[in-house]
Design an enzyme around this catalytic site. Structure first.
Site, PDB file in Angstrom:
ATOM      1  CG  ASN A  92      11.595 -17.310  -3.902  1.00  0.00           C
ATOM      2  OD1 ASN A  92      11.202 -17.775  -2.840  1.00  0.00           O
ATOM      3  ND2 ASN A  92      11.103 -16.205  -4.418  1.00  0.00           N
ATOM      4  CG  ASN A 113       4.570 -17.835  -1.615  1.00  0.00           C
ATOM      5  OD1 ASN A 113       5.466 -17.681  -2.435  1.00  0.00           O
ATOM      6  ND2 ASN A 113       3.678 -16.894  -1.395  1.00  0.00           N
ATOM      7  CD  GLU A 159      -1.804 -12.825   1.789  1.00  0.00           C
ATOM      8  OE1 GLU A 159      -2.647 -11.931   1.652  1.00  0.00           O
ATOM      9  OE2 GLU A 159      -0.767 -12.906   1.103  1.00  0.00           O
ATOM     10  CG  ASN A 201      13.370 -11.915  -3.770  1.00  0.00           C
ATOM     11  OD1 ASN A 201      14.448 -11.361  -3.759  1.00  0.00           O
ATOM     12  ND2 ASN A 201      12.334 -11.444  -4.432  1.00  0.00           N
ATOM     13  CG  ASN A 223       8.044 -17.713   0.222  1.00  0.00           C
ATOM     14  OD1 ASN A 223       7.186 -17.504   1.073  1.00  0.00           O
ATOM     15  ND2 ASN A 223       8.652 -18.895   0.090  1.00  0.00           N
ATOM     16  CB  SER A 224       5.279 -12.786   1.005  1.00  0.00           C
ATOM     17  OG  SER A 224       4.426 -13.687   0.304  1.00  0.00           O
ATOM     18  CE  LYS A 253       0.656 -10.105   4.825  1.00  0.00           C
ATOM     19  NZ  LYS A 253       1.616 -10.757   3.899  1.00  0.00           N
ATOM     20  N   GLY A 261       0.810  -1.208   0.000  1.00  0.00           N
ATOM     21  CA  GLY A 261       0.000   0.000   0.000  1.00  0.00           C
ATOM     22  C   GLY A 261       0.842   1.257   0.000  1.00  0.00           C
ATOM     23  CE  LYS A 263       1.051 -11.966  -6.978  1.00  0.00           C
ATOM     24  NZ  LYS A 263       0.748 -10.609  -6.495  1.00  0.00           N
TER      25      LYS A 263
END
Length: 322
Positions: free
Chosen positions: A217, A207, A281, A266, A268-269, A90, A24, A199
């Protein structure tokens, strides 16, 4: 030194970013740099930092952002008439966050859901009824919060939105135009469902494996057994999507490997969420694939297992919804 950006004359959209986390805040910075009026709805640490020092974006871009206001409660904005709302919380927070926005002036404001995973926009529509024009978007941006008020941009890529009804077209077209002016891909996508699923399949493949193993990753692909398991997980979701009538222009397995290679360094989230003590998530990614699989009669044993394992890690770490 960052580029200072904010209001440029009296033009520009009045935009509320509901969920002023990393994503955001990144959008707030990009849109403020193009002369729009940004309002942030976020948690107390963010609000206090922005009130004191403004919002700072660093990394691939460097911006010092001036916003109109940063608040904790949407009721503080009940006198404001927004042209557009970006919902960037989220996935599991989206419906509740959208419901809290009903204190804003009525007028079917376009509300764009920019979450990961499946089914978010349906939950938001149920929560707000006809008060907002709820639309699905897919963001391929990358960012993380370094500290309250400071966001590090790690990826600048495309923003795709479902085609809106005529009354919502002007503000959304202007927003996309502003992102294009920054040199980014931004457009309406007639088949947004395919983009959302594509996606989601990539996230489903990368993930949970990164979250469970703690690997980057790129490292996931270096372990043959993991590479095979990733492919099988994505293939399960691919079969579910096909059963739902969703066709892809690209091979989802090859795309997942390509994304993992492109983001090799990276974490991942989902792994970052677990490390930071946040809920993941997973319910909207592998969990959603498993649910759709059950509805369509497609077996999804790997997605079900991965969902259970991540839920177990969440329970063991007593994570919170932040």
């Amino acid at each position: 030194m960052g580029e200072t950006c904010g209001l440029k004359g009296l033009g520009g959209l009045k935009i509320l970013v509901a969920g002023a986390g990393a994503l955001g805040c990144l959008y707030a910075g990009l849109l403020a740099s193009q002369g729009h009026h940004l309002y942030l709805l976020g948690r107390k640490p963010l609000v206090e930092a922005v009130e004191k020092n403004g919002l700072k974006i660093r990394g691939l871009i460097s911006l010092d952002v001036k916003v109109e206001a940063a608040v904790e409660n949407p009721a503080q904005l009940k006198e404001e008439a927004f042209n557009l709302i970006l919902l960037t919380v989220k996935a599991y927070q989206a419906a509740e966050a959208a419901s809290s926005l009903t204190s804003l002036p009525a007028g079917k404001i376009p509300l764009v859901c920019l979450q990961n995973g499946l089914g978010v926009e349906e939950e938001v529509k149920k929560a707000v009824g006809n008060r907002f024009t709820v639309l699905r978007g897919v963001s391929f941006m990358g960012a993380y919060v370094e500290k309250p008020g400071l966001v590090r941009c790690t990826g600048l890529s495309s923003t795709l939105l479902e085609e809106p009804p005529p009354e919502a077209l002007p503000p959304l077209t202007e927003m996309l135009g502003s992102l294009k002016a920054y040199g980014l891909e931004a457009d309406f996508k007639p088949q947004i469902r395919e983009v959302v699923w594509e996606k989601t399949l990539v996230n489903a493949g990368i993930n949970p494996f990164g979250a469970i193993t703690g690997l980057k990753n790129g490292q996931l692909l270096e372990v043959p057994q993991l590479r095979e398991a990733i492919a099988e997980t994505v293939e399960e979701g691919w079969k579910v999507a096909s059963k739902l009538g969703i066709a892809f222009s690209r091979n989802p397995v090859k795309l997942t490997f390509k994304v993992a290679e492109a983001t090799a360094e990276n974490y991942n989230s989902m792994l970052q969420d677990l490390k930071a003590g946040r809920r993941t998530e997973i319910d909207y990614i592998n969990g959603a694939i498993a649910r759709f699989g059950e509805e369509t009669g497609v077996a999804t044993p790997l997605n079900r297992l991965l969902t259970s394992l991540i839920k177990g890690l969440e329970a063991e770490r007593k994570l919170v919804e932040i």
